[in-house]
Motif scaffolding. Structure first.
Motif, PDB file in Angstrom:
ATOM      1  N   ASP A 104      16.767 -28.515 -36.110  1.00  0.00           N
ATOM      2  CA  ASP A 104      15.560 -28.298 -36.898  1.00  0.00           C
ATOM      3  C   ASP A 104      14.314 -28.616 -36.069  1.00  0.00           C
ATOM      4  O   ASP A 104      13.354 -27.836 -36.037  1.00  0.00           O
ATOM      5  CB  ASP A 104      15.615 -29.188 -38.146  1.00  0.00           C
ATOM      6  CG  ASP A 104      14.961 -28.561 -39.343  1.00  0.00           C
ATOM      7  OD1 ASP A 104      13.719 -28.485 -39.352  1.00  0.00           O
ATOM      8  OD2 ASP A 104      15.684 -28.160 -40.272  1.00  0.00           O
ATOM      9  N   LEU A 105      14.326 -29.750 -35.389  1.00  0.00           N
ATOM     10  CA  LEU A 105      13.180 -30.147 -34.572  1.00  0.00           C
ATOM     11  C   LEU A 105      12.954 -29.168 -33.421  1.00  0.00           C
ATOM     12  O   LEU A 105      11.802 -28.840 -33.097  1.00  0.00           O
ATOM     13  CB  LEU A 105      13.373 -31.563 -34.039  1.00  0.00           C
ATOM     14  CG  LEU A 105      13.290 -32.674 -35.091  1.00  0.00           C
ATOM     15  CD1 LEU A 105      13.753 -34.005 -34.500  1.00  0.00           C
ATOM     16  CD2 LEU A 105      11.883 -32.790 -35.656  1.00  0.00           C
ATOM     17  N   ALA A 106      14.016 -28.689 -32.813  1.00  0.00           N
ATOM     18  CA  ALA A 106      13.882 -27.725 -31.718  1.00  0.00           C
ATOM     19  C   ALA A 106      13.275 -26.412 -32.223  1.00  0.00           C
ATOM     20  O   ALA A 106      12.435 -25.806 -31.539  1.00  0.00           O
ATOM     21  CB  ALA A 106      15.240 -27.474 -31.066  1.00  0.00           C
ATOM     22  N   ILE A 107      13.675 -25.987 -33.399  1.00  0.00           N
ATOM     23  CA  ILE A 107      13.122 -24.750 -33.963  1.00  0.00           C
ATOM     24  C   ILE A 107      11.657 -24.949 -34.315  1.00  0.00           C
ATOM     25  O   ILE A 107      10.823 -24.065 -34.090  1.00  0.00           O
ATOM     26  CB  ILE A 107      13.966 -24.271 -35.165  1.00  0.00           C
ATOM     27  CG1 ILE A 107      15.323 -23.770 -34.642  1.00  0.00           C
ATOM     28  CG2 ILE A 107      13.234 -23.188 -35.963  1.00  0.00           C
ATOM     29  CD1 ILE A 107      16.349 -23.455 -35.691  1.00  0.00           C
ATOM     30  N   ARG A 108      11.301 -26.119 -34.813  1.00  0.00           N
ATOM     31  CA  ARG A 108       9.894 -26.412 -35.114  1.00  0.00           C
ATOM     32  C   ARG A 108       9.043 -26.357 -33.846  1.00  0.00           C
ATOM     33  O   ARG A 108       7.936 -25.817 -33.843  1.00  0.00           O
ATOM     34  CB  ARG A 108       9.767 -27.776 -35.786  1.00  0.00           C
ATOM     35  CG  ARG A 108      10.246 -27.750 -37.188  1.00  0.00           C
ATOM     36  CD  ARG A 108      10.328 -29.098 -37.887  1.00  0.00           C
ATOM     37  NE  ARG A 108      11.061 -28.858 -39.103  1.00  0.00           N
ATOM     38  CZ  ARG A 108      10.589 -28.154 -40.129  1.00  0.00           C
ATOM     39  NH1 ARG A 108       9.362 -27.696 -40.111  1.00  0.00           N
ATOM     40  NH2 ARG A 108      11.331 -27.934 -41.196  1.00  0.00           N
ATOM     41  N   ASP A 109       9.573 -26.925 -32.770  1.00  0.00           N
ATOM     42  CA  ASP A 109       8.843 -26.894 -31.508  1.00  0.00           C
ATOM     43  C   ASP A 109       8.709 -25.456 -31.006  1.00  0.00           C
ATOM     44  O   ASP A 109       7.643 -25.030 -30.557  1.00  0.00           O
ATOM     45  CB  ASP A 109       9.556 -27.773 -30.473  1.00  0.00           C
ATOM     46  CG  ASP A 109       8.779 -27.874 -29.193  1.00  0.00           C
ATOM     47  OD1 ASP A 109       7.573 -28.208 -29.231  1.00  0.00           O
ATOM     48  OD2 ASP A 109       9.372 -27.593 -28.122  1.00  0.00           O
ATOM     49  N   TRP A 110       9.780 -24.699 -31.088  1.00  0.00           N
ATOM     50  CA  TRP A 110       9.785 -23.291 -30.678  1.00  0.00           C
ATOM     51  C   TRP A 110       8.763 -22.507 -31.497  1.00  0.00           C
ATOM     52  O   TRP A 110       8.040 -21.652 -30.966  1.00  0.00           O
ATOM     53  CB  TRP A 110      11.186 -22.763 -30.854  1.00  0.00           C
ATOM     54  CG  TRP A 110      11.499 -21.380 -30.423  1.00  0.00           C
ATOM     55  CD1 TRP A 110      10.739 -20.518 -29.688  1.00  0.00           C
ATOM     56  CD2 TRP A 110      12.714 -20.686 -30.710  1.00  0.00           C
ATOM     57  NE1 TRP A 110      11.411 -19.327 -29.496  1.00  0.00           N
ATOM     58  CE2 TRP A 110      12.621 -19.405 -30.105  1.00  0.00           C
ATOM     59  CE3 TRP A 110      13.867 -21.016 -31.405  1.00  0.00           C
ATOM     60  CZ2 TRP A 110      13.643 -18.471 -30.197  1.00  0.00           C
ATOM     61  CZ3 TRP A 110      14.887 -20.082 -31.485  1.00  0.00           C
ATOM     62  CH2 TRP A 110      14.775 -18.821 -30.885  1.00  0.00           C
ATOM     63  N   ALA A 111       8.665 -22.796 -32.783  1.00  0.00           N
ATOM     64  CA  ALA A 111       7.754 -22.086 -33.682  1.00  0.00           C
ATOM     65  C   ALA A 111       6.290 -22.282 -33.285  1.00  0.00           C
ATOM     66  O   ALA A 111       5.443 -21.436 -33.602  1.00  0.00           O
ATOM     67  CB  ALA A 111       7.975 -22.535 -35.124  1.00  0.00           C
ATOM     68  N   ARG A 112       5.999 -23.352 -32.585  1.00  0.00           N
ATOM     69  CA  ARG A 112       4.624 -23.587 -32.121  1.00  0.00           C
ATOM     70  C   ARG A 112       4.195 -22.542 -31.097  1.00  0.00           C
ATOM     71  O   ARG A 112       3.007 -22.330 -30.889  1.00  0.00           O
ATOM     72  CB  ARG A 112       4.504 -24.987 -31.515  1.00  0.00           C
ATOM     73  CG  ARG A 112       4.682 -26.093 -32.537  1.00  0.00           C
ATOM     74  CD  ARG A 112       4.677 -27.501 -31.948  1.00  0.00           C
ATOM     75  NE  ARG A 112       3.752 -27.660 -30.840  1.00  0.00           N
ATOM     76  CZ  ARG A 112       4.092 -28.180 -29.655  1.00  0.00           C
ATOM     77  NH1 ARG A 112       5.315 -28.590 -29.421  1.00  0.00           N
ATOM     78  NH2 ARG A 112       3.193 -28.300 -28.713  1.00  0.00           N
ATOM     79  N   ARG A 113       5.169 -21.901 -30.436  1.00  0.00           N
ATOM     80  CA  ARG A 113       4.876 -20.947 -29.367  1.00  0.00           C
ATOM     81  C   ARG A 113       5.288 -19.513 -29.690  1.00  0.00           C
ATOM     82  O   ARG A 113       5.029 -18.605 -28.894  1.00  0.00           O
ATOM     83  CB  ARG A 113       5.599 -21.381 -28.081  1.00  0.00           C
ATOM     84  CG  ARG A 113       5.167 -22.726 -27.563  1.00  0.00           C
ATOM     85  CD  ARG A 113       5.924 -23.151 -26.315  1.00  0.00           C
ATOM     86  NE  ARG A 113       7.374 -23.159 -26.406  1.00  0.00           N
ATOM     87  CZ  ARG A 113       8.101 -24.136 -26.947  1.00  0.00           C
ATOM     88  NH1 ARG A 113       7.508 -25.177 -27.476  1.00  0.00           N
ATOM     89  NH2 ARG A 113       9.412 -24.073 -26.950  1.00  0.00           N
ATOM     90  N   ASP A 114       5.945 -19.310 -30.825  1.00  0.00           N
ATOM     91  CA  ASP A 114       6.466 -17.981 -31.153  1.00  0.00           C
ATOM     92  C   ASP A 114       6.190 -17.694 -32.625  1.00  0.00           C
ATOM     93  O   ASP A 114       6.776 -18.323 -33.510  1.00  0.00           O
ATOM     94  CB  ASP A 114       7.973 -17.955 -30.853  1.00  0.00           C
ATOM     95  CG  ASP A 114       8.596 -16.589 -31.022  1.00  0.00           C
ATOM     96  OD1 ASP A 114       8.306 -15.918 -32.049  1.00  0.00           O
ATOM     97  OD2 ASP A 114       9.407 -16.209 -30.171  1.00  0.00           O
ATOM     98  N   GLU A 115       5.310 -16.736 -32.872  1.00  0.00           N
ATOM     99  CA  GLU A 115       4.880 -16.441 -34.243  1.00  0.00           C
ATOM    100  C   GLU A 115       6.027 -15.955 -35.125  1.00  0.00           C
ATOM    101  O   GLU A 115       6.085 -16.279 -36.309  1.00  0.00           O
ATOM    102  CB  GLU A 115       3.733 -15.428 -34.254  1.00  0.00           C
ATOM    103  CG  GLU A 115       3.168 -15.176 -35.643  1.00  0.00           C
ATOM    104  CD  GLU A 115       2.734 -16.435 -36.412  1.00  0.00           C
ATOM    105  OE1 GLU A 115       2.984 -16.484 -37.640  1.00  0.00           O
ATOM    106  OE2 GLU A 115       2.161 -17.362 -35.820  1.00  0.00           O
TER     107      GLU A 115
END
Length: 185
Positions: A104-115
Protein backbone atom coordinates in the motif's frame (compact mmCIF):
# COMPACT_ATOMS: atom_id res chain seq x y z
CA UNK A 1 9.70 -35.17 -16.90
CA UNK A 2 8.11 -31.79 -17.76
CA UNK A 3 8.72 -28.84 -15.46
CA UNK A 4 5.72 -27.00 -14.08
CA UNK A 5 5.33 -23.56 -15.58
CA UNK A 6 5.56 -20.59 -13.20
CA UNK A 7 2.01 -19.24 -12.95
CA UNK A 8 0.88 -15.76 -13.90
CA UNK A 9 -0.08 -15.25 -10.26
CA UNK A 10 3.46 -16.02 -9.10
CA UNK A 11 4.87 -13.37 -11.43
CA UNK A 12 2.35 -10.85 -10.11
CA UNK A 13 3.02 -11.84 -6.49
CA UNK A 14 6.77 -11.49 -7.00
CA UNK A 15 6.20 -8.17 -8.75
CA UNK A 16 4.24 -6.89 -5.77
CA UNK A 17 6.98 -8.09 -3.42
CA UNK A 18 9.56 -6.18 -5.49
CA UNK A 19 7.29 -3.12 -5.57
CA UNK A 20 6.99 -3.14 -1.78
CA UNK A 21 10.75 -3.47 -1.40
CA UNK A 22 11.88 -0.89 -3.96
CA UNK A 23 9.04 0.82 -5.78
CA UNK A 24 8.05 0.36 -9.42
CA UNK A 25 11.66 0.75 -10.54
CA UNK A 26 12.47 -2.51 -8.70
CA UNK A 27 9.91 -4.44 -10.78
CA UNK A 28 12.27 -5.71 -13.48
CA UNK A 29 11.68 -8.86 -15.48
CA UNK A 30 15.17 -10.30 -15.04
CA UNK A 31 15.13 -9.68 -11.29
CA UNK A 32 11.69 -11.27 -10.93
CA UNK A 33 12.77 -14.31 -12.97
CA UNK A 34 15.84 -14.72 -10.78
CA UNK A 35 13.74 -14.46 -7.60
CA UNK A 36 11.36 -17.09 -9.00
CA UNK A 37 14.24 -19.33 -10.09
CA UNK A 38 13.16 -19.34 -13.73
CA UNK A 39 14.21 -17.79 -17.01
CA UNK A 40 12.63 -14.56 -18.15
CA UNK A 41 11.23 -16.32 -21.22
CA UNK A 42 8.28 -17.60 -19.18
CA UNK A 43 7.31 -14.03 -18.40
CA UNK A 44 6.43 -13.36 -22.04
CA UNK A 45 4.03 -16.28 -22.09
CA UNK A 46 1.78 -14.22 -19.80
CA UNK A 47 2.69 -10.59 -20.32
CA UNK A 48 3.46 -8.62 -23.48
CA UNK A 49 5.79 -6.35 -21.52
CA UNK A 50 6.57 -4.88 -18.10
CA UNK A 51 3.77 -2.27 -18.36
CA UNK A 52 1.20 -5.04 -18.70
CA UNK A 53 2.61 -6.68 -15.57
CA UNK A 54 2.48 -3.39 -13.64
CA UNK A 55 -1.17 -2.89 -14.66
CA UNK A 56 -2.08 -6.44 -13.63
CA UNK A 57 -0.27 -5.96 -10.32
CA UNK A 58 -2.44 -2.90 -9.65
CA UNK A 59 -5.56 -4.84 -10.70
CA UNK A 60 -4.77 -7.62 -8.23
CA UNK A 61 -3.93 -5.13 -5.46
CA UNK A 62 -7.18 -3.22 -6.05
CA UNK A 63 -9.27 -6.38 -5.97
CA UNK A 64 -7.57 -7.78 -2.88
CA UNK A 65 -7.51 -4.66 -0.69
CA UNK A 66 -11.03 -3.54 -1.50
CA UNK A 67 -13.56 -6.01 -2.86
CA UNK A 68 -12.02 -9.23 -1.52
CA UNK A 69 -11.65 -7.78 1.98
CA UNK A 70 -15.23 -6.47 1.93
CA UNK A 71 -16.54 -9.84 0.72
CA UNK A 72 -14.62 -11.59 3.50
CA UNK A 73 -15.98 -9.23 6.15
CA UNK A 74 -19.55 -9.44 4.86
CA UNK A 75 -19.55 -13.24 4.58
CA UNK A 76 -20.36 -13.78 8.28
CA UNK A 77 -22.78 -10.87 8.64
CA UNK A 78 -23.42 -9.26 12.00
CA UNK A 79 -23.90 -5.69 13.05
CA UNK A 80 -21.56 -2.83 12.13
CA UNK A 81 -19.34 -3.29 15.18
CA UNK A 82 -18.94 -7.02 14.51
CA UNK A 83 -18.07 -6.42 10.88
CA UNK A 84 -15.60 -3.66 11.82
CA UNK A 85 -13.99 -6.01 14.33
CA UNK A 86 -13.56 -8.61 11.57
CA UNK A 87 -12.20 -5.95 9.24
CA UNK A 88 -9.61 -4.87 11.82
CA UNK A 89 -8.57 -8.50 12.31
CA UNK A 90 -8.32 -9.21 8.57
CA UNK A 91 -6.26 -6.15 7.70
CA UNK A 92 -4.14 -6.55 10.82
CA UNK A 93 -3.14 -10.05 9.72
CA UNK A 94 -2.20 -9.17 6.15
CA UNK A 95 1.52 -9.75 6.76
CA UNK A 96 3.51 -10.05 3.56
CA UNK A 97 0.60 -10.64 1.20
CA UNK A 98 -0.69 -8.34 -1.51
CA UNK A 99 -2.69 -6.74 1.32
CA UNK A 100 0.48 -5.77 3.16
CA UNK A 101 0.70 -2.14 4.23
CA UNK A 102 4.14 -2.13 2.58
CA UNK A 103 2.53 -2.70 -0.82
CA UNK A 104 0.00 0.00 0.00
CA UNK A 105 2.76 2.45 0.95
CA UNK A 106 4.72 1.66 -2.22
CA UNK A 107 1.65 2.31 -4.37
CA UNK A 108 1.04 5.60 -2.54
CA UNK A 109 4.60 6.66 -3.25
CA UNK A 110 4.28 5.59 -6.89
CA UNK A 111 1.02 7.58 -7.17
CA UNK A 112 2.94 10.76 -6.34
CA UNK A 113 4.73 10.42 -9.70
CA UNK A 114 2.13 8.72 -11.90
CA UNK A 115 -1.31 10.25 -12.45
CA UNK A 116 -2.88 6.97 -13.62
CA UNK A 117 -1.73 5.25 -10.43
CA UNK A 118 -2.95 8.26 -8.40
CA UNK A 119 -6.38 7.98 -10.02
CA UNK A 120 -6.57 4.28 -9.18
CA UNK A 121 -5.43 4.96 -5.62
CA UNK A 122 -8.19 7.56 -5.19
CA UNK A 123 -10.75 5.05 -6.45
CA UNK A 124 -9.53 2.36 -4.04
CA UNK A 125 -9.30 4.75 -1.10
CA UNK A 126 -12.80 6.07 -1.81
CA UNK A 127 -14.15 2.51 -1.94
CA UNK A 128 -12.48 1.67 1.37
CA UNK A 129 -13.72 4.90 3.01
CA UNK A 130 -17.27 4.40 1.70
CA UNK A 131 -17.28 0.93 3.21
CA UNK A 132 -16.00 2.23 6.54
CA UNK A 133 -18.68 4.94 6.50
CA UNK A 134 -21.38 2.35 5.93
CA UNK A 135 -20.21 0.35 8.95
CA UNK A 136 -19.61 3.21 11.37
CA UNK A 137 -22.95 4.78 10.40
CA UNK A 138 -24.75 1.74 11.83
CA UNK A 139 -23.92 2.86 15.38
CA UNK A 140 -22.75 6.48 15.06
CA UNK A 141 -25.66 8.80 14.36
CA UNK A 142 -23.46 11.90 13.90
CA UNK A 143 -22.04 12.15 10.34
CA UNK A 144 -19.06 14.13 11.66
CA UNK A 145 -18.30 11.35 14.15
CA UNK A 146 -18.53 8.80 11.33
CA UNK A 147 -16.12 10.78 9.18
CA UNK A 148 -13.60 11.22 12.01
CA UNK A 149 -13.69 7.52 12.89
CA UNK A 150 -13.20 6.60 9.22
CA UNK A 151 -10.26 8.95 8.86
CA UNK A 152 -8.65 7.68 12.06
CA UNK A 153 -9.20 4.05 11.08
CA UNK A 154 -7.73 4.57 7.64
CA UNK A 155 -4.83 6.67 8.93
CA UNK A 156 -3.92 4.08 11.55
CA UNK A 157 -4.01 1.33 8.91
CA UNK A 158 -1.65 3.18 6.60
CA UNK A 159 0.46 5.12 9.08
CA UNK A 160 1.07 2.62 11.87
CA UNK A 161 3.81 0.99 9.83
CA UNK A 162 5.87 4.15 9.51
CA UNK A 163 5.59 5.29 13.13
CA UNK A 164 8.68 4.27 15.08
CA UNK A 165 7.51 5.35 18.53
CA UNK A 166 7.66 3.07 21.55
CA UNK A 167 4.60 2.48 23.71
CA UNK A 168 5.89 2.31 27.31
CA UNK A 169 4.44 -0.72 29.04
CA UNK A 170 2.58 -1.85 25.91
CA UNK A 171 3.43 -3.68 22.74
CA UNK A 172 2.46 -2.35 19.32
CA UNK A 173 -0.16 -5.13 19.16
CA UNK A 174 -1.60 -3.98 22.50
CA UNK A 175 -1.89 -0.40 21.24
CA UNK A 176 -3.50 -1.51 17.99
CA UNK A 177 -6.02 -3.59 19.96
CA UNK A 178 -6.80 -0.61 22.21
CA UNK A 179 -7.16 1.61 19.14
CA UNK A 180 -9.66 -0.79 17.59
CA UNK A 181 -11.65 -0.95 20.83
CA UNK A 182 -11.70 2.84 21.08
CA UNK A 183 -12.91 3.19 17.49
CA UNK A 184 -15.75 0.74 18.17
CA UNK A 185 -17.15 2.65 21.14
Amino acid sequence: MALARTSRGKWIEEGLRALAAGGPEAVRIEVLAQALGVTKGGFYGYFANRDVLLTEMLDVWEREVAEAVIEQVERDGGDGRARLGRLFTIVGASGESVRSPLVDLAIRDWARRDEAVAERLRRVDNRRMDYLRSLFATFCPDPDDVEVRCMLTFSVRIGAYVVGADHPGRSRADVMKLTGEWLLR
